[in-house]
Enzyme design. Structure first.
Site, PDB file in Angstrom:
ATOM      1  N   SER A 206       0.837  -1.197   0.000  1.00  0.00           N
ATOM      2  CA  SER A 206       0.000   0.000   0.000  1.00  0.00           C
ATOM      3  C   SER A 206       0.863   1.235   0.000  1.00  0.00           C
ATOM      4  O   SER A 206       2.008   1.206   0.445  1.00  0.00           O
ATOM      5  CB  SER A 206      -0.870   0.019   1.253  1.00  0.00           C
ATOM      6  N   LYS A 207       0.279   2.306  -0.472  1.00  0.00           N
ATOM      7  CA  LYS A 207       1.064   3.527  -0.654  1.00  0.00           C
ATOM      8  C   LYS A 207       1.468   4.166   0.671  1.00  0.00           C
ATOM      9  O   LYS A 207       2.379   4.974   0.701  1.00  0.00           O
ATOM     10  CB  LYS A 207       0.298   4.519  -1.525  1.00  0.00           C
ATOM     11  N   ARG A 208       0.813   3.804   1.745  1.00  0.00           N
ATOM     12  CA  ARG A 208       1.219   4.326   3.055  1.00  0.00           C
ATOM     13  C   ARG A 208       2.618   3.827   3.412  1.00  0.00           C
ATOM     14  O   ARG A 208       3.346   4.480   4.121  1.00  0.00           O
ATOM     15  CB  ARG A 208       0.244   3.868   4.145  1.00  0.00           C
ATOM     16  N   LYS A 209       2.942   2.638   2.952  1.00  0.00           N
ATOM     17  CA  LYS A 209       4.199   2.023   3.399  1.00  0.00           C
ATOM     18  C   LYS A 209       5.229   1.851   2.296  1.00  0.00           C
ATOM     19  O   LYS A 209       6.392   1.593   2.569  1.00  0.00           O
ATOM     20  CB  LYS A 209       3.894   0.676   4.036  1.00  0.00           C
ATOM     21  N   ASN A 210       4.809   1.951   1.059  1.00  0.00           N
ATOM     22  CA  ASN A 210       5.715   1.764  -0.074  1.00  0.00           C
ATOM     23  C   ASN A 210       5.227   2.654  -1.203  1.00  0.00           C
ATOM     24  O   ASN A 210       4.025   2.778  -1.388  1.00  0.00           O
ATOM     25  CB  ASN A 210       5.603   0.314  -0.583  1.00  0.00           C
TER      26      ASN A 210
END
Ligand code: GLU
Length: 492
Positions: free
Chosen positions: A252-256
């Site tokens: 997910s864009k929160r983490k990657n």
């Protein structure tokens, strides 16, 4: 059997690394088997599909060299390759299912379905459509149609028995047919749902293997039932493992960073990207980590795919990219790569109008524009701190702004500015109170050329990365200060 494979990206956002991952395995398999690779745009979500996303998806995959034999841009014998141009085809197939009793119309209004949901919730029952229109009489149907009532068409899923899904990587998986809901096939706007369009197209386009992400596995029983209802033979299903963040959650864009634009902007080499994606869930027979597309085509073997959910590890990715620079590219090639990606004429040309007014001699250009060329900028918290608002509040407003900018098309200064003003107003802030920390977040400075021109030239990926950093910094500092204040109060 002629191998025909496909990807079906939906143009509802930036090109996703997951799409590139799936495209790569499809393309490599097609090349290995002497088959064809099809790109089909699944743009049935009218509200979220955009021409700009479509263009970026094609461009992003093209950047990686993942090119298709048939698609909306190159054509082919099975077109059109954009689902929004195939509405008649879906309509005809829905009519066929209605005629054979495998589908039915439901006239329930939004309000009726909301009431149903509320009742179910109150009674603590499982949520879902209650099949209320499954057995409407022909008279009722004709009366509703004559009255011009809008309707959806649903699949008449069997109420008992088993559905068998054969997956090449998992073997046979059995599902209870009763667990499959009466899926909507045709929406009231006349557009098909993903399930109907996907099955009809895979059949008509003579797709032999459906190679897609694991997240679609739960949809497969519905698809198998649809193949049965039409009397068609289903393709071979190959659900690739889900890519995961370091903490094992779904990527997910929160983490990657998940957009291909991010990797391009960071200066990853397309061949290294392909190499990295190819070793996610797949190992070469000799365990070697550095390999290119042609080597992958030769080695690809479904028995070597591991289902454990490979981790998308950014450090490993950077390490591998460095290895490509050092071991697989000549200095000549690296020179060309850096020139084309970092110092292209287009890039400099975009900066010149902004800098013309601000420099007298050429040597001032680099120090004046350095923030366009780096990943992160230095971000002194005191520059970021708003005068009349707290840092926690700032983090929130910046999050809202980021969310708005990120999904806005086209990425163009005038409308981005209007959006920025709207976000400020909705938060009860003056525009300037938001624009100053925005400028600091994007450039690391208090003065710069016009903010939204800067944002456009930075591009979505850098805009996102810098705003994320600023949000994280504001949040962390706010927390620290809160803790320090609480401590001081206790003491005092
Ligand atoms: N439209 C789907 C997607 O966005 C396609 C899934 C499939 O390959 O069946 O990924």
């Amino acid at each position: 059997m002629t191998v025909r494979v496909r990807i079906g990206p939906s143009p509802t956002g930036e090109p996703h690394v997951g799409t590139a991952y799936i495209a790569l395995f499809n393309l490599a398999f097609a090349r290995q088997q002497g088959g064809q690779f099809v790109l089909r745009l699944e743009d049935t979500d009218q509200e979220r599909s955009r021409a700009e996303w479509e263009r970026q998806i094609l461009e992003g995959l093209g950047w990686l060299g993942l090119t298709w034999d048939e698609g909306p841009d190159v054509g082919g014998p099975y077109g059109p390759y954009r689902q929004s141009e195939r509405l008649d085809i879906y309509r005809a197939h829905v009519d066929q299912l209605l005629a054979t009793g495998h589908a039915y119309r439901c006239f329930a209004t939004k309000e009726e379905l909301e009431t149903l949901r509320a009742e179910q919730k109150a009674a603590g029952r499982s949520l879902g459509y209650d099949r209320r229109s499954r057995d409407l009489s022909e008279t009722t149907i004709q009366a509703e149609l004559a009255a011009g009532k809008p309707y959806v068409v649903r699949m008449k899923a069997p109420l008992e028995g088993k559905v068998l899904v054969e997956d090449r990587l998992r073997g046979p998986v059995e599902f209870d047919a009763a667990q499959v809901d009466d899926q909507i096939l045709l929406k009231s706007d006349g557009y098909p749902t993903y399930h109907l369009a996907n099955v009809v197209d895979d059949h008509l386009m003579e797709i032999s293997h459906v190679i897609r992400a694991e997240e679609w596995i739960s949809s497969t029983p519905k698809h198998v039932l649809l193949y049965q209802a039409f009397g068609w033979k289903p393709p071979i299903f190959i659900h690739m493992p889900l890519l995961r963040n370091a903490d094992k959650s779904k990527i997910s864009k929160r983490k990657n960073p998940v957009s291909l634009l991010d990797y391009r902007q960071r200066g990853f080499h397309p061949r290294a990207v392909v190499n990295f994606l190819a070793q996610l869930g797949f190992t070469m027979p000799d365990q070697r980590e550095l390999f290119d597309f042609d080597e992958f085509v030769l080695a690809l073997d479904w028995d070597r795919v591991i289902l454990g959910g490979p981790t998308f590890d950014l450090d490993k990715f950077s390490w591998l990219n460095g290895k490509w620079f050092r071991e697989r590219m000549s200095s000549e090639e690296l020179t060309d790569f850096l020139r084309d990606e970092l110092f292209s004429r287009d890039r400099i040309a975009a900066l010149v109008p902004m800098m013309k007014e601000r420099i007298d001699v050429g040597e001032q250009f680099i120090p004046g524009t350095d923030y366009f060329f780096r990943g992160e900028v230095e971000l002194p918290i005191e520059l970021l701190r708003p005068k009349r608002h707290g840092l926690a509040e700032l983090a929130k407003v910046l999050e809202t702004a980021l969310e708005a900018f990120e999904h806005h098309t086209p990425f163009e200064a005038g409308s981005l500015e209007a959006l920025g003003r709207q976000v400020a107003e909705e938060a009860g802030w003056k525009a300037g109170e938001l624009f100053m920390p925005l400028r600091v977040a994007l450039t690391g400075r208090k003065a710069s050329p016009p903010l939204f021109n800067v944002m456009v030239v930075l591009g979505r990926a850098l805009m996102r990365r810098r705003l994320r950093s600023a949000i994280d910094l504001a949040k962390a500092t706010a927390k620290q200060e809160q803790r320090a204040a609480a401590k001081a109060k206790k003491k005092g």
